[in-house]
Design a protein around this motif. Sequence first.
Motif, PDB file in Angstrom:
ATOM      1  N   GLY A  78       4.127 -29.235  17.341  1.00 63.30           N
ATOM      2  CA  GLY A  78       5.463 -28.662  17.296  1.00 63.30           C
ATOM      3  C   GLY A  78       6.483 -29.796  17.396  1.00 63.30           C
ATOM      4  N   GLU A  79       7.726 -29.503  17.083  1.00 65.57           N
ATOM      5  CA  GLU A  79       8.761 -30.543  17.127  1.00 65.57           C
ATOM      6  C   GLU A  79       9.174 -30.839  18.562  1.00 65.57           C
ATOM      7  OE1 GLU A  79      11.837 -29.187  14.456  1.00 65.57           O
ATOM      8  OE2 GLU A  79      10.762 -30.043  12.747  1.00 65.57           O
ATOM      9  N   PHE A  80       9.277 -32.131  18.859  1.00 60.08           N
ATOM     10  CA  PHE A  80       9.706 -32.598  20.171  1.00 60.08           C
ATOM     11  C   PHE A  80      10.838 -33.595  19.956  1.00 60.08           C
ATOM     12  CE2 PHE A  80       6.228 -35.192  18.677  1.00 60.08           C
ATOM     13  CZ  PHE A  80       6.651 -36.497  18.901  1.00 60.08           C
ATOM     14  N   MET A  81      11.566 -33.915  21.017  1.00 61.00           N
ATOM     15  CA  MET A  81      12.715 -34.816  20.895  1.00 61.00           C
ATOM     16  C   MET A  81      12.413 -36.175  21.517  1.00 61.00           C
ATOM     17  SD  MET A  81      15.887 -32.252  21.642  1.00 61.00           S
ATOM     18  CE  MET A  81      15.151 -31.604  23.125  1.00 61.00           C
ATOM     19  N   VAL A  82      12.975 -37.196  20.886  1.00 60.16           N
ATOM     20  CA  VAL A  82      12.917 -38.553  21.414  1.00 60.16           C
ATOM     21  C   VAL A  82      14.352 -39.031  21.579  1.00 60.16           C
ATOM     22  CG1 VAL A  82      12.261 -40.947  20.968  1.00 60.16           C
ATOM     23  CG2 VAL A  82      10.680 -39.085  20.402  1.00 60.16           C
ATOM     24  N   SER A 104       9.665 -36.866  10.924  1.00 56.50           N
ATOM     25  CA  SER A 104      10.871 -36.165  11.351  1.00 56.50           C
ATOM     26  C   SER A 104      11.482 -35.520  10.125  1.00 56.50           C
ATOM     27  CB  SER A 104      11.858 -37.149  11.986  1.00 56.50           C
ATOM     28  OG  SER A 104      13.036 -36.491  12.381  1.00 56.50           O
ATOM     29  N   GLY A 105      11.719 -34.203  10.215  1.00 52.03           N
ATOM     30  CA  GLY A 105      12.238 -33.511   9.036  1.00 52.03           C
ATOM     31  C   GLY A 105      11.253 -33.676   7.897  1.00 52.03           C
ATOM     32  N   GLY A 106      11.722 -34.129   6.751  1.00 55.28           N
ATOM     33  CA  GLY A 106      10.842 -34.337   5.606  1.00 55.28           C
ATOM     34  C   GLY A 106      10.348 -35.760   5.479  1.00 55.28           C
ATOM     35  N   LYS A 107      10.645 -36.616   6.450  1.00 56.41           N
ATOM     36  CA  LYS A 107      10.285 -38.030   6.356  1.00 56.41           C
ATOM     37  C   LYS A 107       9.078 -38.367   7.221  1.00 56.41           C
ATOM     38  CE  LYS A 107      12.146 -42.556   5.958  1.00 56.41           C
ATOM     39  NZ  LYS A 107      11.304 -42.940   4.880  1.00 56.41           N
ATOM     40  N   ASN A 108       8.125 -39.086   6.612  1.00 54.86           N
ATOM     41  CA  ASN A 108       6.966 -39.574   7.337  1.00 54.86           C
ATOM     42  C   ASN A 108       7.287 -40.995   7.796  1.00 54.86           C
ATOM     43  OD1 ASN A 108       4.527 -40.553   8.234  1.00 54.86           O
ATOM     44  ND2 ASN A 108       3.359 -39.766   6.516  1.00 54.86           N
ATOM     45  N   PHE A 109       7.116 -41.249   9.093  1.00 53.44           N
ATOM     46  CA  PHE A 109       7.404 -42.580   9.622  1.00 53.44           C
ATOM     47  C   PHE A 109       6.167 -43.438   9.780  1.00 53.44           C
ATOM     48  CE2 PHE A 109      11.292 -40.372  10.702  1.00 53.44           C
ATOM     49  CZ  PHE A 109      12.206 -41.276  10.189  1.00 53.44           C
ATOM     50  N   GLY A 110       5.093 -43.028   9.146  1.00 50.23           N
ATOM     51  CA  GLY A 110       3.903 -43.859   9.095  1.00 50.23           C
ATOM     52  C   GLY A 110       2.960 -43.649  10.254  1.00 50.23           C
ATOM     53  N   LEU A 111       1.917 -44.458  10.225  1.00 53.02           N
ATOM     54  CA  LEU A 111       0.840 -44.336  11.206  1.00 53.02           C
ATOM     55  C   LEU A 111       1.269 -44.826  12.580  1.00 53.02           C
ATOM     56  CD1 LEU A 111      -2.178 -45.585   9.059  1.00 53.02           C
ATOM     57  CD2 LEU A 111      -1.660 -43.223   9.727  1.00 53.02           C
ATOM     58  N   SER A 131     -12.528 -28.732  12.779  1.00 51.58           N
ATOM     59  CA  SER A 131     -11.186 -28.339  13.195  1.00 51.58           C
ATOM     60  C   SER A 131     -10.540 -29.405  14.060  1.00 51.58           C
ATOM     61  CB  SER A 131     -11.225 -27.010  13.954  1.00 51.58           C
ATOM     62  OG  SER A 131     -11.966 -27.152  15.148  1.00 51.58           O
ATOM     63  N   LEU A 132      -9.221 -29.370  14.089  1.00 51.09           N
ATOM     64  CA  LEU A 132      -8.396 -30.218  14.947  1.00 51.09           C
ATOM     65  C   LEU A 132      -7.318 -29.341  15.557  1.00 51.09           C
ATOM     66  CD1 LEU A 132      -7.769 -33.229  12.533  1.00 51.09           C
ATOM     67  CD2 LEU A 132      -9.089 -33.308  14.654  1.00 51.09           C
ATOM     68  N   LYS A 133      -7.007 -29.569  16.827  1.00 50.37           N
ATOM     69  CA  LYS A 133      -5.924 -28.847  17.471  1.00 50.37           C
ATOM     70  C   LYS A 133      -5.180 -29.804  18.389  1.00 50.37           C
ATOM     71  CE  LYS A 133      -4.785 -24.997  20.443  1.00 50.37           C
ATOM     72  NZ  LYS A 133      -5.250 -23.884  21.236  1.00 50.37           N
ATOM     73  N   ILE A 134      -3.860 -29.873  18.247  1.00 48.99           N
ATOM     74  CA  ILE A 134      -3.041 -30.735  19.093  1.00 48.99           C
ATOM     75  C   ILE A 134      -2.688 -29.991  20.377  1.00 48.99           C
ATOM     76  CG2 ILE A 134      -0.843 -31.946  19.312  1.00 48.99           C
ATOM     77  CD1 ILE A 134      -0.971 -32.544  16.344  1.00 48.99           C
ATOM     78  N   LEU A 135      -2.947 -30.632  21.506  1.00 47.94           N
ATOM     79  CA  LEU A 135      -2.604 -30.073  22.806  1.00 47.94           C
ATOM     80  C   LEU A 135      -1.263 -30.611  23.304  1.00 47.94           C
ATOM     81  CD1 LEU A 135      -6.127 -30.378  24.473  1.00 47.94           C
ATOM     82  CD2 LEU A 135      -5.149 -28.402  23.278  1.00 47.94           C
ATOM     83  N   SER A 136      -0.952 -31.855  22.978  1.00 51.96           N
ATOM     84  CA  SER A 136       0.349 -32.438  23.315  1.00 51.96           C
ATOM     85  C   SER A 136       0.605 -33.609  22.370  1.00 51.96           C
ATOM     86  CB  SER A 136       0.394 -32.906  24.777  1.00 51.96           C
ATOM     87  OG  SER A 136      -0.445 -34.023  24.979  1.00 51.96           O
ATOM     88  N   PRO A 137       1.860 -33.829  21.993  1.00 49.59           N
ATOM     89  CA  PRO A 137       3.083 -33.252  22.549  1.00 49.59           C
ATOM     90  C   PRO A 137       3.262 -31.796  22.125  1.00 49.59           C
ATOM     91  CG  PRO A 137       3.636 -34.717  20.749  1.00 49.59           C
ATOM     92  CD  PRO A 137       2.152 -34.816  20.950  1.00 49.59           C
ATOM     93  N   LYS A 138       4.081 -31.086  22.899  1.00 47.88           N
ATOM     94  CA  LYS A 138       4.325 -29.679  22.642  1.00 47.88           C
ATOM     95  C   LYS A 138       5.750 -29.467  22.144  1.00 47.88           C
ATOM     96  CE  LYS A 138       1.027 -28.014  25.987  1.00 47.88           C
ATOM     97  NZ  LYS A 138       0.792 -27.416  27.257  1.00 47.88           N
ATOM     98  N   GLN A 139       5.937 -28.345  21.490  1.00 41.05           N
ATOM     99  CA  GLN A 139       7.250 -27.928  20.996  1.00 41.05           C
ATOM    100  C   GLN A 139       8.262 -28.011  22.138  1.00 41.05           C
ATOM    101  OE1 GLN A 139       7.789 -26.472  17.789  1.00 41.05           O
ATOM    102  NE2 GLN A 139       9.964 -26.240  18.160  1.00 41.05           N
TER     103      GLN A 139
END
Length: 163
Positions: A147-151, A92-99, A56-64
């Motif tokens: 979750g989605e976060f803003m930049v 972002s949205g449907g676009k993958n911005f790579g590694l 399993s994997l679980k993201i702790l941060s960044p958070k929504q």
Amino acid sequence: MKDKKLVIVLILIIVFLLVGGAYYLGMRNGNISEQQNQVSVTNKEESTCTADSTPSLKILSPKQGDLYFTGQKVSIKWTSCNVKNIYLSSGSGGKNFGLITSNPISASSGSYLWTVSNPAKQFTSLDTNTYFVNIESKSPNISTRSGEFMVKSISDVNTEDST
């Protein structure tokens, strides 16, 4: 005789207060436990991983809802179980911005220091965009996403401060 009884009563009260106070302080500091009232609490965030556990994997941060600024150093944090290496990417949205990382990272490290960027700006022309982080393992083949976060671009922050 009355004085002797009074002294004994006072001594008993003092002993009772001292013993009761010591017991209270011990309970408060966690040094004494009540066996008959003992309650077991399991923290879901700290589950035990064994060799038989499902990977399993679980993201702790960044958070929504988090807000970051370009150039800011942010820790991407996760927990893992029975996963050897991971890759971090952003989208972002449907676009993958790579590694975010070009090489695999040991899943057991639990964090990666990321310098925040805003690659969607070139497509949206917006200084603030919404992103997610994806953590992926090739073996076993599992992934999870934040979750989605803003930049927000620093240029936008500087422009707002000067008006």
